[in-house]
Design an enzyme around this catalytic site. Structure first.
Site, PDB file in Angstrom:
ATOM      1  N   TRP A  40       0.838  -1.198   0.000  1.00 27.13           N
ATOM      2  CA  TRP A  40       0.000   0.000   0.000  1.00 27.13           C
ATOM      3  C   TRP A  40       0.866   1.238   0.000  1.00 27.13           C
ATOM      4  O   TRP A  40       2.084   1.149   0.212  1.00 27.13           O
ATOM      5  CB  TRP A  40      -1.056  -0.013   1.112  1.00 27.13           C
ATOM      6  CG  TRP A  40      -0.592  -0.272   2.530  1.00 27.13           C
ATOM      7  CD1 TRP A  40       0.659  -0.603   2.947  1.00 27.13           C
ATOM      8  CD2 TRP A  40      -1.418  -0.224   3.696  1.00 27.13           C
ATOM      9  NE1 TRP A  40       0.675  -0.769   4.306  1.00 27.13           N
ATOM     10  CE2 TRP A  40      -0.586  -0.537   4.801  1.00 27.13           C
ATOM     11  CE3 TRP A  40      -2.750   0.058   3.942  1.00 27.13           C
ATOM     12  CZ2 TRP A  40      -1.074  -0.579   6.112  1.00 27.13           C
ATOM     13  CZ3 TRP A  40      -3.226   0.016   5.251  1.00 27.13           C
ATOM     14  CH2 TRP A  40      -2.398  -0.301   6.318  1.00 27.13           C
ATOM     15  N   HIS A  88      -6.829  19.868  -6.098  1.00 24.71           N
ATOM     16  CA  HIS A  88      -6.951  20.280  -7.504  1.00 24.71           C
ATOM     17  C   HIS A  88      -5.811  19.716  -8.355  1.00 24.71           C
ATOM     18  O   HIS A  88      -5.376  20.318  -9.326  1.00 24.71           O
ATOM     19  CB  HIS A  88      -7.046  21.808  -7.598  1.00 24.71           C
ATOM     20  CG  HIS A  88      -8.250  22.332  -6.859  1.00 24.71           C
ATOM     21  ND1 HIS A  88      -9.426  22.678  -7.482  1.00 24.71           N
ATOM     22  CD2 HIS A  88      -8.480  22.476  -5.519  1.00 24.71           C
ATOM     23  CE1 HIS A  88     -10.313  23.048  -6.570  1.00 24.71           C
ATOM     24  NE2 HIS A  88      -9.761  22.939  -5.369  1.00 24.71           N
ATOM     25  N   ASP A  91     -14.278  20.746  -9.173  1.00 25.90           N
ATOM     26  CA  ASP A  91     -14.262  21.992  -8.391  1.00 25.90           C
ATOM     27  C   ASP A  91     -15.631  22.210  -7.751  1.00 25.90           C
ATOM     28  O   ASP A  91     -16.655  22.223  -8.456  1.00 25.90           O
ATOM     29  CB  ASP A  91     -14.008  23.209  -9.287  1.00 25.90           C
ATOM     30  CG  ASP A  91     -12.540  23.418  -9.638  1.00 25.90           C
ATOM     31  OD1 ASP A  91     -11.706  22.577  -9.272  1.00 25.90           O
ATOM     32  OD2 ASP A  91     -12.250  24.435 -10.286  1.00 25.90           O
ATOM     33  N   HIS A 120     -14.632  26.497  -3.657  1.00 25.07           N
ATOM     34  CA  HIS A 120     -13.267  26.735  -4.140  1.00 25.07           C
ATOM     35  C   HIS A 120     -13.019  28.223  -4.368  1.00 25.07           C
ATOM     36  O   HIS A 120     -11.896  28.684  -4.241  1.00 25.07           O
ATOM     37  CB  HIS A 120     -13.056  25.955  -5.438  1.00 25.07           C
ATOM     38  CG  HIS A 120     -11.717  26.126  -6.074  1.00 25.07           C
ATOM     39  ND1 HIS A 120     -10.541  26.167  -5.358  1.00 25.07           N
ATOM     40  CD2 HIS A 120     -11.353  26.271  -7.378  1.00 25.07           C
ATOM     41  CE1 HIS A 120      -9.529  26.324  -6.183  1.00 25.07           C
ATOM     42  NE2 HIS A 120      -9.984  26.402  -7.410  1.00 25.07           N
ATOM     43  N   HIS A 138     -14.354  30.344 -12.908  1.00 29.77           N
ATOM     44  CA  HIS A 138     -14.356  30.104 -11.460  1.00 29.77           C
ATOM     45  C   HIS A 138     -15.305  31.081 -10.753  1.00 29.77           C
ATOM     46  O   HIS A 138     -16.140  30.688  -9.938  1.00 29.77           O
ATOM     47  CB  HIS A 138     -12.941  30.267 -10.888  1.00 29.77           C
ATOM     48  CG  HIS A 138     -12.040  29.099 -11.156  1.00 29.77           C
ATOM     49  ND1 HIS A 138     -11.312  28.964 -12.306  1.00 29.77           N
ATOM     50  CD2 HIS A 138     -11.761  28.010 -10.415  1.00 29.77           C
ATOM     51  CE1 HIS A 138     -10.607  27.850 -12.260  1.00 29.77           C
ATOM     52  NE2 HIS A 138     -10.858  27.239 -11.115  1.00 29.77           N
TER      53      HIS A 138
HETATM   54  C1  23J Z   1      -6.413  28.205  -7.667  1.00 31.96           C
HETATM   55  C2  23J Z   1      -6.246  29.479  -8.150  1.00 31.96           C
HETATM   56  C3  23J Z   1      -6.496  29.770  -9.475  1.00 31.96           C
HETATM   57  C4  23J Z   1      -6.952  28.752 -10.290  1.00 31.96           C
HETATM   58  C5  23J Z   1      -7.148  27.432  -9.816  1.00 31.96           C
HETATM   59  C6  23J Z   1      -6.859  27.183  -8.510  1.00 31.96           C
HETATM   60  C7  23J Z   1      -7.643  26.344 -10.708  1.00 31.96           C
HETATM   61  O1  23J Z   1      -7.663  26.443 -11.886  1.00 31.96           O
HETATM   62  C8  23J Z   1      -8.270  25.123 -10.143  1.00 31.96           C
HETATM   63  O2  23J Z   1      -7.680  24.034 -10.174  1.00 31.96           O
HETATM   64  O3  23J Z   1      -9.405  25.213  -9.724  1.00 31.96           O
HETATM   65  S1  23J Z   1      -7.296  29.136 -11.968  1.00 31.96           S
HETATM   66 MN    MN Z   2      -9.707  23.084  -9.668  1.00 29.10          MN
END
Ligand code: 23J
Ligand code: MN
Length: 257
Positions: free
Chosen positions: A62, A70, A76, A80, A207
């Site tokens: 294991w 991410h 997402d 987030h 986002h």
């Molecule tokens: C954190 C900050 C900016 C971004 C992201 C994460 C991602 O694209 C994500 O993986 O959600 S743009």
């Molecule tokens: Mn993401």
């Protein structure tokens, strides 16, 4: 609709439907998003042996994993993004599981992305898709096909001096998808936003606008070229992480053959 589940099982068994895997392998070499240096960074996938049928565990093997929520092909959640911080049930462990199985449409932007690394999914591209296939149905996943998943190594993030260059949606495209009341939006690139997405108003519109509206994201998808424009079923359950903002996910599609 009598015994639809048995009909689906039968269709899969006899081959009139099949499963397409939209997931990249979790591998330390798979790229993760790189943010400007003043920000915290995303961890690459790492796997350490705990035992391998040896003195540490004679009959078992294991591993211990290190990753970000991410890392790799992932989901997402609304929490987030700052715009989604007060969305009810916005963490991965709180989302109604019916979200994780649903209809999916694919907007093919592969020709445009082959010509322009900063190709934009605009309202016009969406309206052209709708002229051919009909209006995007409410509560569907919408995936942006770019064939970006066929890139590897440095070509995937495609970093230049002014930051990453990869295709993505404009703010007005996301607003139109929200008018259609989609369930979520997914891409083949490292984020749901374009590489240069920080320059839009609002910055990172996918986002910002999607999560603010309680919608979901999927990133680092592959094999979108094996999906029909409309008619497939997406299966994408994130891990049930308490307070989690996202999760590496095995993303599958069920398609008619
Ligand atoms: C954190 C900050 C900016 C971004 C992201 C994460 C991602 O694209 C994500 O993986 O959600 S743009
Ligand atoms: Mn993401």
């Amino acid at each position: 609709m009598s015994d639809v589940i048995a009909n689906v099982a039968e269709a899969l068994a006899e081959g009139s439907a099949r499963i397409v895997d939209l997931t990249h392998t979790l591998d330390p070499d798979f790229p993760v998003i790189i943010l400007p240096p003043e920000f915290g960074q995303c961890a690459r996938f790492r796997m350490e042996e705990v035992s391998a049928y040896d003195h540490r565990g004679p009959a078992w093997k294991w591993h211990k994993l290190t990753l970000n929520e991410h890392t790799g092909t992932h989901f997402d959640a609304p929490s987030h993004w700052v715009s989604g911080k007060d969305v009810p049930n916005g963490d991965v462990d709180e989302i109604d599981p019916s979200v994780f199985v649903g209809p999916v449409v694919v907007i093919d932007c592969s020709a445009g992305a082959a010509e322009d690394v900063d190709f934009e999914l605009t309202p016009d591209v969406i309206l052209a898709w709708e002229a051919e296939h009909g209006e995007i149905p409410a509560d569907a996943w919408v995936l942006m096909r770019t064939d970006w998943s066929k890139r590897s190594g440095a070509q995937y993030l495609n970093m230049a001096e002014d930051g990453p260059h990869s295709p993505g949606p404009t703010p007005d495209a996301i607003r139109l998808l929200l008018e259609r009341d989609i369930r979520g939006f997914g891409t083949e690139t490292v984020g749901t936003d374009a590489g240069q997405g920080s320059h839009y108003v609002p910055p990172y519109p996918a986002h910002y606008l999607l999560h603010g509206a309680g919608k979901f994201g999927l990133q680092c998808l592959c094999n979108l070229d094996q999906l029909p424009a409309i008619g497939a079923l997406l299966i994408a359950p994130p891990l049930k992480i308490k307070g989690g903002t996202g999760s590496p996910t095995r993303v599958l599609a069920m398609v008619n053959t």
